[in-house]
Design an enzyme around this catalytic site. Sequence first.
Site: not given
Ligand code: IPM
Ligand code: MN
Length: 358
Positions: A142, A191, A223, A247, A251
Amino acid sequence: MHYRIAVVPGDGIGPEVTEQAVRAMEAAGEKFGISFTFNRVLAGGAAIDARGECLPEDTVEACKASDAVLLGAVGGPKWDALPGEQRPEKALLGLRKSLGLYANLRPAAVFPELADASPLKREILNQGLDLLIVRELTGGIYFGERGHKETEMGYAAYDVEQYSTGEIERIARTAFQMAEKRRGRVTSVDKANVLDTSRLWRKTVTEIAEDYPDVELNHFYVDNASMQLVRDPSQFDVILTSNLFGDILSDEASQITGSIGMLPSASLGEGNFGMYEPVHGSAPDIAGTGKANPIAAILSAAMLLRFTLNQPGAADAIEDAVKQFLKDGFRTCDIAGGGDFCTTEEAGRRICERIREI
Ligand code: IPM
Ligand code: MN
């Protein structure tokens, strides 16, 4: 006690969910003799529209001058065509970096009332799902060097993943300390079969583990970790990982709990200061419709009270009120399974009522 909180409502559903989180903090504050000054500041698309830049310097200054930051979400289709450096998301990365918030804590657990909202089978869920992702937040790909160049295959773009031992050590310590207070297990995700950064990550984490003899450490390739999360999430306590892998895995972890609309997060650095935000994004498609779930933002406010302000009573009151709201059968749109649901505002109001009653 009086605290100053910078509120960054941001874009999409950000303003509506942070508003309910502010109300929950006020309700808990009244009960525990805590008062707040909320200073609303601009970042993301809202700042681009009002000020021509996604992260004005006075926003950063206001955050630094506060005890903690409560953030909604940034981004939306309106700003998608802007170049990378000017996008709303850049404001979030800029805030994390300039506030030194290298440790992102993302807890994921199932509320028993919502087990049916999870895409996982009951028998998998019944084994338990209560994990904490500790994501490195100010390093890795990032923030590495990026650029463009001509190659034999044509025009190319690149983003560099880089991690220093210092960056790995401090996030590893966060993970081990969290595990000491939980079930005593850290799974480090990398990884290392391919990447040098991951090999350094694995070696450094293994060394730091020696300082935490009561915590058991194991290592998974990313993975495999993503597969294990849906196969048997009960095996995880604390997951320690890099910015990019964290990240993605967060999710995935949020969805298996039933809804991403429920999950809070804390971003911490040295000391008590922190920024708190829902894991979900700005969901521009449902902004203003009353369909946004304010629970992730409200639970982020509870984390703020717990981690930065050291007010566990007020934090517990908010968390218990959310549980009671669900137990009483109320649902927001995302977890209603097509049935009746409370609007964002109504959910916030009902949770505040319960905070006062608890
Ligand atoms: C998160 C979001 C952010 C990230 C984006 C919006 C930059 O997806 O906080 O998980 O990737 O960190
Ligand atoms: Mn995210």
